[in-house]
Design a protein around this motif. Structure first.
Motif, short mmCIF file in Angstrom:
data_model
loop_
_atom_site.label_atom_id
_atom_site.label_comp_id
_atom_site.label_asym_id
_atom_site.label_seq_id
_atom_site.Cartn_x
_atom_site.Cartn_y
_atom_site.Cartn_z
N GLU A 49 -17.47 2.97 6.92
CA GLU A 49 -16.57 2.90 5.77
C GLU A 49 -17.37 2.94 4.48
OE1 GLU A 49 -14.56 -0.86 5.51
OE2 GLU A 49 -16.40 -2.00 5.68
N LEU A 50 -16.68 3.17 3.38
CA LEU A 50 -17.32 2.97 2.09
C LEU A 50 -17.55 1.47 1.94
CD1 LEU A 50 -15.33 5.38 -0.26
CD2 LEU A 50 -17.53 5.78 0.86
N CYS A 51 -18.72 1.08 1.48
CA CYS A 51 -19.02 -0.35 1.35
C CYS A 51 -18.01 -1.00 0.41
CB CYS A 51 -20.44 -0.54 0.82
SG CYS A 51 -21.71 0.14 1.92
N GLY A 52 -17.43 -2.10 0.86
CA GLY A 52 -16.37 -2.75 0.10
C GLY A 52 -14.99 -2.27 0.50
N GLY A 53 -14.91 -1.29 1.40
CA GLY A 53 -13.63 -0.80 1.88
C GLY A 53 -13.30 0.59 1.36
N ASP A 54 -12.39 1.26 2.06
CA ASP A 54 -12.04 2.64 1.76
C ASP A 54 -10.87 2.76 0.80
OD1 ASP A 54 -14.02 3.78 3.44
OD2 ASP A 54 -12.73 3.49 5.20
N ASP A 55 -10.36 1.63 0.28
CA ASP A 55 -9.14 1.67 -0.54
C ASP A 55 -9.30 2.53 -1.79
OD1 ASP A 55 -7.78 0.16 1.26
OD2 ASP A 55 -7.91 -1.72 0.15
N ILE A 56 -10.48 2.53 -2.39
CA ILE A 56 -10.68 3.30 -3.63
C ILE A 56 -10.48 4.80 -3.37
CG2 ILE A 56 -13.20 3.47 -3.36
CD1 ILE A 56 -13.34 3.21 -6.45
N LEU A 57 -10.97 5.28 -2.22
CA LEU A 57 -10.80 6.71 -1.89
C LEU A 57 -9.36 7.00 -1.48
CD1 LEU A 57 -11.97 9.51 -1.52
CD2 LEU A 57 -12.73 8.83 0.77
N LYS A 58 -8.74 6.09 -0.73
CA LYS A 58 -7.34 6.27 -0.33
C LYS A 58 -6.42 6.30 -1.55
CE LYS A 58 -7.70 4.27 4.30
NZ LYS A 58 -7.36 3.14 5.19
N THR A 59 -6.70 5.43 -2.52
CA THR A 59 -5.89 5.39 -3.75
C THR A 59 -6.06 6.68 -4.54
OG1 THR A 59 -6.05 2.99 -3.86
CG2 THR A 59 -5.48 4.13 -5.90
N TRP A 60 -7.31 7.16 -4.66
CA TRP A 60 -7.56 8.42 -5.36
C TRP A 60 -6.77 9.56 -4.70
CZ3 TRP A 60 -9.27 13.23 -3.97
CH2 TRP A 60 -9.52 14.13 -5.02
N PHE A 61 -6.81 9.60 -3.37
CA PHE A 61 -6.14 10.68 -2.65
C PHE A 61 -4.62 10.61 -2.82
CE2 PHE A 61 -4.33 12.41 1.36
CZ PHE A 61 -4.71 13.73 1.17
N SER A 62 -4.05 9.41 -2.74
CA SER A 62 -2.60 9.29 -2.90
C SER A 62 -2.16 9.66 -4.32
CB SER A 62 -2.11 7.88 -2.53
OG SER A 62 -2.61 6.93 -3.44
N ASN A 63 -3.00 9.41 -5.32
CA ASN A 63 -2.69 9.83 -6.69
C ASN A 63 -2.91 11.33 -6.88
OD1 ASN A 63 -2.08 7.20 -7.48
ND2 ASN A 63 -4.16 6.76 -8.14
N PHE A 64 -3.80 11.90 -6.08
CA PHE A 64 -4.11 13.33 -6.18
C PHE A 64 -2.99 14.21 -5.60
CE2 PHE A 64 -5.49 16.89 -3.55
CZ PHE A 64 -5.96 17.77 -4.52
N LYS A 65 -2.43 13.81 -4.48
CA LYS A 65 -1.48 14.67 -3.75
C LYS A 65 -0.31 15.19 -4.59
CE LYS A 65 -0.18 13.47 0.38
NZ LYS A 65 0.13 12.67 1.58
N PRO A 66 0.33 14.39 -5.45
CA PRO A 66 1.44 14.94 -6.25
C PRO A 66 1.02 16.05 -7.21
CG PRO A 66 1.48 12.53 -6.24
CD PRO A 66 0.18 12.94 -5.64
#
Length: 197
Positions: free
Chosen positions: A172-189
């Protein structure tokens, strides 16, 4: 030649070729560190940390489970599909691949979006955890495939993957993958805006 003479000749070779360099890597390089992760009962684990600022980033593939409408026998039905978002980090191209339908659509990131993704990754590190074993805990031997595959010129990292239900060998990304998941969910629209010129 007696046995002692043979040992006298052979032993230096074992000493020379058996030597291992056990020095810790200099600061800033990849290495192993003791790491206490509060999500896993405070176990102290050996974790390999790979600083992505030292890596040349090639591609990021994100798997997204999405509901789409398809026409079957004259009726519209909902189907859950696994869609792959394949980012070429160097060129800024994006291919959205529907493996079930066998289709692929090409998009082009704006320079701002490409820089944003590169910046997010370059300030991150990848943590490769070891085996997790808590006393009395039974772990199902079920592979967790992860949600993204990050590729550099030297390696690839299946982010979110682990080898059992306890999270052994988690990457995982150190500290968790939430930062990348959040970026991706904001990117999709924003995808409809990214047609290639």
């Amino acid at each position: 030649m007696n046995r002692n003479q043979i040992l006298f000749i052979v032993m230096p070779f074992f000493l020379i070729f058996g030597y291992q360099n056990c020095q810790r890597p200099p600061a800033g390089e990849s290495g192993y560190t003791d790491f206490i992760d509060p999500r896993f009962s405070g176990d102290t684990l050996k974790v390999q940390v790979i600083d992505l600022s030292n890596e040349v980033l090639d591609a990021l593939q994100v798997k997204s489970r999405e509901v789409s409408q398809v026409i079957h026998a004259g009726k519209s039905i909902s189907v859950i599909k696994d869609i792959i978002y394949d980012f070429d980090i160097k060129t800024g191209e994006l291919f959205v691949v529907d493996e079930q339908a066998g289709t692929s659509q090409r998009y082009c990131l704006t320079q701002a979006l490409k820089d944003e993704l590169i910046q997010l990754l370059q300030v991150s590190s990848v943590c490769k955890h070891g085996v997790r074993s808590n006393e009395g805990q039974v772990c199902a031997q079920v592979m967790v495939p992860g949600f993204a595959n990050l590729m550099t010129t030297r390696d690839q990292f299946r982010l979110g993957s682990s080898t059992d239900s306890c999270g052994s060998n988690l990457i995982e990304l150190c500290g968790g993958d939430d930062i990348l998941k959040t970026w991706f969910s904001n990117f999709k629209p924003r995808l409809p805006e990214l047609s290639c010129q």
